[in-house]
Design a protein around this motif. Sequence first.
Motif, mmCIF file in Angstrom:
data_model
loop_
_atom_site.group_PDB
_atom_site.id
_atom_site.type_symbol
_atom_site.label_atom_id
_atom_site.label_comp_id
_atom_site.label_asym_id
_atom_site.label_seq_id
_atom_site.Cartn_x
_atom_site.Cartn_y
_atom_site.Cartn_z
ATOM 1 N N THR A 151 -6.091 4.756 -2.132
ATOM 2 C CA THR A 151 -4.914 5.330 -1.479
ATOM 3 C C THR A 151 -5.117 6.786 -1.113
ATOM 4 O O THR A 151 -4.293 7.358 -0.404
ATOM 5 N N SER A 183 -4.789 2.507 3.263
ATOM 6 C CA SER A 183 -4.057 3.628 3.853
ATOM 7 C C SER A 183 -3.563 3.274 5.252
ATOM 8 O O SER A 183 -2.448 3.634 5.641
ATOM 9 N N ASP A 234 0.157 -0.267 -3.315
ATOM 10 C CA ASP A 234 -0.872 0.358 -4.127
ATOM 11 C C ASP A 234 -1.472 -0.721 -5.024
ATOM 12 O O ASP A 234 -0.772 -1.319 -5.839
#
Length: 406
Positions: free
Chosen positions: A130, A138, A231
């Motif tokens: 991330t 991302s 995430d």
Amino acid sequence: MKEPQPPWSRLRPLPVVFVIGLFFVLWWRQPSTKAKVPAAAPQSDAVATGDVHGKDPSSSSKTLPPAADAAVTSRELSEEDGLSVLALSGVAMGTTWNVRVVGRQDATDADTVGASIVAALDAVDKAMSTYRPDSELSQLNRLAGGKTMQLSPATATVLAAALRLSEQSEGAFDVTVGPLVRAWGFAAKTTDKPPSADVVKALRERVGFRLVDLDPESGRVTKRVDGVEIDLSAIAKGYAVDMVAAALTAAGHSRFLIEVGGEVVAAGLAPGERAWRLGVERPDADPGTVQEVALMTSGALATSGDYRNVRVLGGKRYSHTIDPRTGAPVKHALASVSVRAKTCTEADGMATTLAVLGPTAGMAFAHRLQVAAFFLVRRDDGSFDQRATPQWQAANDLVHDHVPPE
């Protein structure tokens, strides 16, 4: 001014984090050596993978951490079986990694083995980190609500495993919980008071695994609303360990121990024809104090705990483990939980899930899915109640019956 650290580096310790340890493997006794190259630096404590429930999935840092590398290598000759023990370690994904390979390697194998490890770790980092603006994850997080993106097979596999666990646990495991983690101050620690009920309510509008639609067959993913963040930290580190294991196996190695940031995979026998011995750390004690030893000749081990990172907000102590279903820190007495599984991907995600569920619901969930789990629950007097599923004890007994433990 101190340079900001990338989020991967905050995986340990953050919600649901924990050290399993005495370095990353506890040998009952180390094999003596007849010959060795310069000794490796001391191994780091094995730290079980933290999870998305305590990690800030965004970062303002523009500086990437160093790429994975095999910085330290040593070779020992075991007197017991005359085999070479190749030890490699390095840095990747904001944490350390350690690998031991047992066999008849020649002098060139260290470079070959190290290169395969680095390649496997770099591939996962480039796809699922991330902090890298160019990573696949991302790009997905920048995607607007209602838009669809094609994922690589690796990222689609990990996301599918995460969503499957979310469904099984009815949301206790959730890769979208990052905004709530930040609101409680456990990521960047930007607040000194709990978020208001209105703030939590507003954030929960973009937190929830059902806001992410994935077609496992095609690998196409759609975010239903704007602002949803994904995430994979609670499961991707385990996947990275599995990829290192796959690379070593493909190269013909069958006896090794891999640890990446505390996530562990074992294969075959340790030097001296023994089982690998892995220590589960005692919570609230000095690092390296062992509560339980897991004997392993195959499979993975991951641990999650609540005792390394707490915050006091408004005069009240809060656990760093955020329950995505309530939007608040958990309140149960579970100090740590360790999970054994066939793959580290599975062990990593399951340990996080059980840490959120707690000792009662977590044990029921583990029994229902027949998970090999070991719980340490706090008592009022500061001691710990040990609780293990039948599968946990059976796994140790099976290894003990077939392989000398020491």
